[in-house]
Motif scaffolding. Structure first.
Motif, mmCIF file in Angstrom:
data_model
loop_
_atom_site.group_PDB
_atom_site.id
_atom_site.type_symbol
_atom_site.label_atom_id
_atom_site.label_comp_id
_atom_site.label_asym_id
_atom_site.label_seq_id
_atom_site.Cartn_x
_atom_site.Cartn_y
_atom_site.Cartn_z
ATOM 1 N N HIS A 165 48.114 106.053 48.362
ATOM 2 C CA HIS A 165 47.247 106.915 49.152
ATOM 3 C C HIS A 165 46.449 107.860 48.251
ATOM 4 C CE1 HIS A 165 49.326 105.463 52.683
ATOM 5 N NE2 HIS A 165 50.481 105.884 52.190
ATOM 6 N N PHE A 166 45.260 108.159 48.675
ATOM 7 C CA PHE A 166 44.405 109.123 47.966
ATOM 8 C C PHE A 166 45.116 110.460 47.823
ATOM 9 C CE2 PHE A 166 41.094 112.466 48.340
ATOM 10 C CZ PHE A 166 40.384 112.199 47.172
ATOM 11 N N SER A 167 45.853 110.851 48.847
ATOM 12 C CA SER A 167 46.548 112.142 48.834
ATOM 13 C C SER A 167 47.667 112.207 47.800
ATOM 14 C CB SER A 167 47.113 112.449 50.223
ATOM 15 O OG SER A 167 48.000 111.418 50.643
ATOM 16 N N ASP A 168 48.107 111.033 47.307
ATOM 17 C CA ASP A 168 49.162 111.005 46.299
ATOM 18 C C ASP A 168 48.646 111.364 44.905
ATOM 19 O OD1 ASP A 168 50.997 110.189 48.220
ATOM 20 O OD2 ASP A 168 50.595 108.059 47.863
ATOM 21 N N LEU A 169 47.333 111.318 44.720
ATOM 22 C CA LEU A 169 46.745 111.665 43.431
ATOM 23 C C LEU A 169 46.808 113.170 43.201
ATOM 24 C CD1 LEU A 169 43.451 109.538 43.459
ATOM 25 C CD2 LEU A 169 45.508 109.066 42.114
#
Length: 237
Positions: free
Chosen positions: A23-27
């Motif tokens: 997920h993008f939010s994991d970056l």
């Protein structure tokens, strides 16, 4: 020129890649901002950076290699075989195992690497991921200081262009027009992200990657005017 090449000296390959996180939010926040900047030109105002993130595997700075499939020809008593194998698992192990193969079996001046769109994607992607993972580049991927004619890479897309650089011809289209069995009979590149992260089915991806590698070899044979491989001539090891 292509007819004079010894098929046994060519390593055919294909890679499959995914975004480094599901997920993008994991970056990390800084990486999110860098992705937003990097992807701006491609997504324009049609997608947010987060919506566009499933495509991040295309860029080596934001992706990981999850499979490298290779294939090579052998000839014995006039019998032709094409042997394929794949490297999968942790990316650093994939890269080290692939490097070991290059050094041990495909490191001489006569040896060449071949992929479809390899000069634009596969070869630089592998090299960049090796550098990111602090792996010294093997000779066949280290292009620093080399003149164009010294680069040991073949590209079936490049060969098909015949000097015409206006268009891109996909592997799926080229196999179709050349009468080669399609490697996209199960999934295609756009589905690798979902199959890996949601289905967690790496075996399905490996099979797909090996089919692409075989397709590259088949295209190369057709460009030479040779008969394509039969199923009996293909061996998975």
């Amino acid at each position: 020129m292509i007819h004079k090449l010894n098929l046994e000296n060519i390593l055919f390959l294909d890679i499959e890649t995914i975004p480094e996180t599901q997920h993008f939010s994991d970056l990390e926040k800084s990486k999110q901002e860098l992705w937003e900047q990097k992807s701006q030109y491609q997504r324009k105002d049609e997608f947010t950076a987060e919506e566009f993130y499933p495509r991040a595997g295309i860029w080596a700075e934001f992706g990981n290699i999850i499979c490298i499939s290779v294939g090579y020809f052998t000839f014995q008593d006039d019998k032709r075989t094409f042997r394929t194998t794949s490297f999968s698992g942790e990316e650093i192990k994939i890269l080290k195992d692939f490097k070991t193969l290059l050094i041990s079996h495909f490191s001489q001046a006569k040896h060449l690497l071949c992929a479809h769109n390899g000069k634009e994607f596969d070869f630089p992607y592998i090299a960049r991921r090796m550098i990111i993972n602090a792996i010294e580049l093997p000779y066949k991927l280290n292009l620093f200081g080399k003149k164009p004619w010294e680069v040991p890479h073949l590209d079936t897309l490049d060969l098909w262009k015949f000097g015409d650089y206006k268009s891109y011809t996909s592997l799926k289209l080229l196999t179709n027009v050349l009468g080669i069995p399609s490697p996209k009979d199960d999934i295609d590149g756009s589905e690798v992200y979902r199959v890996y992260y949601e289905e967690e089915n790496i075996d399905r991806i490996i099979t797909y990657c090996e089919k692409d590698t075989i397709a590259v070899a088949q295209i190369f044979l057709r460009l030479r005017g040779d008969d394509i491989l039969t199923s009996e001539e293909i061996i998975h090891i």
